[in-house]
Design a protein around this motif. Structure first.
Motif, PDB file in Angstrom:
ATOM      1  N   ARG A 117       3.679   2.158   0.847  1.00  0.00           N
ATOM      2  CA  ARG A 117       2.400   2.777   0.504  1.00  0.00           C
ATOM      3  C   ARG A 117       2.593   4.288   0.570  1.00  0.00           C
ATOM      4  O   ARG A 117       3.530   4.777   1.201  1.00  0.00           O
ATOM      5  N   GLN A 118       1.718   5.027  -0.073  1.00  0.00           N
ATOM      6  CA  GLN A 118       1.838   6.483  -0.015  1.00  0.00           C
ATOM      7  C   GLN A 118       1.483   6.961   1.388  1.00  0.00           C
ATOM      8  O   GLN A 118       0.559   6.468   2.016  1.00  0.00           O
ATOM      9  N   ILE A 119       2.261   7.907   1.893  1.00  0.00           N
ATOM     10  CA  ILE A 119       2.084   8.470   3.223  1.00  0.00           C
ATOM     11  C   ILE A 119       1.722   9.939   3.056  1.00  0.00           C
ATOM     12  O   ILE A 119       2.473  10.701   2.457  1.00  0.00           O
ATOM     13  N   VAL A 120       0.576  10.331   3.563  1.00  0.00           N
ATOM     14  CA  VAL A 120       0.143  11.722   3.472  1.00  0.00           C
ATOM     15  C   VAL A 120       0.937  12.550   4.486  1.00  0.00           C
ATOM     16  O   VAL A 120       1.007  12.202   5.661  1.00  0.00           O
ATOM     17  N   VAL A 121       1.553  13.617   4.011  1.00  0.00           N
ATOM     18  CA  VAL A 121       2.322  14.494   4.894  1.00  0.00           C
ATOM     19  C   VAL A 121       1.333  15.365   5.676  1.00  0.00           C
ATOM     20  O   VAL A 121       0.529  16.081   5.077  1.00  0.00           O
ATOM     21  N   PRO A 122       1.379  15.315   7.011  1.00  0.00           N
ATOM     22  CA  PRO A 122       0.435  16.109   7.806  1.00  0.00           C
ATOM     23  C   PRO A 122       0.790  17.595   7.761  1.00  0.00           C
ATOM     24  O   PRO A 122       1.898  17.966   7.374  1.00  0.00           O
ATOM     25  N   GLU A 123      -0.149  18.423   8.182  1.00  0.00           N
ATOM     26  CA  GLU A 123       0.085  19.876   8.210  1.00  0.00           C
ATOM     27  C   GLU A 123       1.295  20.234   9.059  1.00  0.00           C
ATOM     28  O   GLU A 123       1.983  21.213   8.793  1.00  0.00           O
ATOM     29  N   SER A 124       1.568  19.422  10.077  1.00  0.00           N
ATOM     30  CA  SER A 124       2.682  19.712  10.984  1.00  0.00           C
ATOM     31  C   SER A 124       4.045  19.404  10.365  1.00  0.00           C
ATOM     32  O   SER A 124       5.068  19.766  10.917  1.00  0.00           O
ATOM     33  N   GLY A 125       4.073  18.740   9.217  1.00  0.00           N
ATOM     34  CA  GLY A 125       5.329  18.517   8.515  1.00  0.00           C
ATOM     35  C   GLY A 125       5.835  17.092   8.560  1.00  0.00           C
ATOM     36  O   GLY A 125       5.130  16.171   8.926  1.00  0.00           O
ATOM     37  N   LEU A 126       7.085  16.946   8.199  1.00  0.00           N
ATOM     38  CA  LEU A 126       7.741  15.656   8.062  1.00  0.00           C
ATOM     39  C   LEU A 126       9.138  15.783   8.642  1.00  0.00           C
ATOM     40  O   LEU A 126       9.838  16.760   8.369  1.00  0.00           O
ATOM     41  N   LEU A 127       9.573  14.833   9.441  1.00  0.00           N
ATOM     42  CA  LEU A 127      10.893  14.872  10.050  1.00  0.00           C
ATOM     43  C   LEU A 127      11.701  13.688   9.555  1.00  0.00           C
ATOM     44  O   LEU A 127      11.295  12.538   9.726  1.00  0.00           O
ATOM     45  N   LEU A 128      12.836  13.947   8.897  1.00  0.00           N
ATOM     46  CA  LEU A 128      13.730  12.892   8.433  1.00  0.00           C
ATOM     47  C   LEU A 128      14.839  12.716   9.463  1.00  0.00           C
ATOM     48  O   LEU A 128      15.378  13.696   9.965  1.00  0.00           O
ATOM     49  N   THR A 129      15.201  11.479   9.745  1.00  0.00           N
ATOM     50  CA  THR A 129      16.233  11.215  10.749  1.00  0.00           C
ATOM     51  C   THR A 129      17.392  10.459  10.111  1.00  0.00           C
ATOM     52  O   THR A 129      17.437   9.235  10.167  1.00  0.00           O
ATOM     53  N   PRO A 130      18.331  11.171   9.498  1.00  0.00           N
ATOM     54  CA  PRO A 130      19.475  10.506   8.884  1.00  0.00           C
ATOM     55  C   PRO A 130      20.437   9.968   9.938  1.00  0.00           C
ATOM     56  O   PRO A 130      20.437  10.411  11.082  1.00  0.00           O
ATOM     57  N   ALA A 131      21.245   9.010   9.512  1.00  0.00           N
ATOM     58  CA  ALA A 131      22.272   8.463  10.400  1.00  0.00           C
ATOM     59  C   ALA A 131      23.474   9.392  10.409  1.00  0.00           C
ATOM     60  O   ALA A 131      23.714  10.151   9.460  1.00  0.00           O
ATOM     61  N   GLN A 132      24.242   9.345  11.484  1.00  0.00           N
ATOM     62  CA  GLN A 132      25.463  10.154  11.607  1.00  0.00           C
ATOM     63  C   GLN A 132      26.351   9.923  10.381  1.00  0.00           C
ATOM     64  O   GLN A 132      26.585   8.796   9.983  1.00  0.00           O
ATOM     65  N   GLY A 133      26.818  10.983   9.767  1.00  0.00           N
ATOM     66  CA  GLY A 133      27.725  10.885   8.635  1.00  0.00           C
ATOM     67  C   GLY A 133      27.061  10.791   7.279  1.00  0.00           C
ATOM     68  O   GLY A 133      27.736  10.858   6.265  1.00  0.00           O
ATOM     69  N   GLU A 134      25.738  10.623   7.229  1.00  0.00           N
ATOM     70  CA  GLU A 134      25.057  10.568   5.936  1.00  0.00           C
ATOM     71  C   GLU A 134      24.970  11.982   5.359  1.00  0.00           C
ATOM     72  O   GLU A 134      25.037  12.968   6.079  1.00  0.00           O
ATOM     73  N   VAL A 135      24.846  12.053   4.062  1.00  0.00           N
ATOM     74  CA  VAL A 135      24.662  13.338   3.377  1.00  0.00           C
ATOM     75  C   VAL A 135      23.341  13.306   2.630  1.00  0.00           C
ATOM     76  O   VAL A 135      22.738  12.242   2.475  1.00  0.00           O
ATOM     77  N   MET A 136      22.922  14.443   2.156  1.00  0.00           N
ATOM     78  CA  MET A 136      21.680  14.530   1.398  1.00  0.00           C
ATOM     79  C   MET A 136      21.868  15.481   0.247  1.00  0.00           C
ATOM     80  O   MET A 136      22.577  16.478   0.354  1.00  0.00           O
ATOM     81  N   SER A 137      21.232  15.160  -0.845  1.00  0.00           N
ATOM     82  CA  SER A 137      21.171  16.045  -1.996  1.00  0.00           C
ATOM     83  C   SER A 137      19.785  15.916  -2.557  1.00  0.00           C
ATOM     84  O   SER A 137      19.204  14.820  -2.540  1.00  0.00           O
ATOM     85  N   TYR A 138      19.206  17.027  -3.011  1.00  0.00           N
ATOM     86  CA  TYR A 138      17.892  16.858  -3.607  1.00  0.00           C
ATOM     87  C   TYR A 138      17.723  17.730  -4.833  1.00  0.00           C
ATOM     88  O   TYR A 138      18.436  18.712  -5.015  1.00  0.00           O
ATOM     89  N   LEU A 139      16.802  17.311  -5.672  1.00  0.00           N
ATOM     90  CA  LEU A 139      16.554  17.940  -6.954  1.00  0.00           C
ATOM     91  C   LEU A 139      15.074  18.300  -7.019  1.00  0.00           C
ATOM     92  O   LEU A 139      14.231  17.483  -6.676  1.00  0.00           O
ATOM     93  N   ILE A 140      14.774  19.508  -7.422  1.00  0.00           N
ATOM     94  CA  ILE A 140      13.401  19.899  -7.691  1.00  0.00           C
ATOM     95  C   ILE A 140      13.275  20.003  -9.206  1.00  0.00           C
ATOM     96  O   ILE A 140      14.039  20.734  -9.842  1.00  0.00           O
ATOM     97  N   ARG A 141      12.356  19.270  -9.748  1.00  0.00           N
ATOM     98  CA  ARG A 141      12.216  19.258 -11.197  1.00  0.00           C
ATOM     99  C   ARG A 141      10.779  19.438 -11.570  1.00  0.00           C
ATOM    100  O   ARG A 141       9.902  18.890 -11.002  1.00  0.00           O
TER     101      ARG A 141
END
Length: 88
Positions: A64-88
């Motif tokens: 379901r859609q999750i509203v991001v609160p004013e305090s922000g959002l914290l992502l917790t990746p696993a050890q060794g994972e990488v991230m890439s993101y695109l803004i379009r």
């Protein structure tokens, strides 16, 4: 298989804490790839629909859609994972 994130405030953080997304366990021997869509509610829904039309994934597999609160959002990746993101 449906993999949903658990969304909850960070423990003992109070009302001003960021939202904490806990990743689900991986099914069997498949390595999960997590997809996060951030944007307006309409744009996120439009992208989910487009990915369905392109036969990438079923619409019901998304959380379901999750509203991001004013305090922000914290992502917790696993050890060794990488991230890439695109803004379009």
């Amino acid at each position: 298989m449906f993999l949903a994130y658990t969304a909850s405030p960070i423990p003992s953080g109070g009302a001003n804490s960021p939202l904490w997304l806990t990743p689900p366990a991986a099914p069997g021997d498949r390595e999960p790839l997590r997809h996060l869509l951030l944007g307006s509610a309409a744009r996120v829904q439009q992208t989910i629909h487009l990915l369905h039309v392109l036969n990438y994934t079923e619409q019901f597999r998304w959380s379901r859609q999750i509203v991001v609160p004013e305090s922000g959002l914290l992502l917790t990746p696993a050890q060794g994972e990488v991230m890439s993101y695109l803004i379009r």
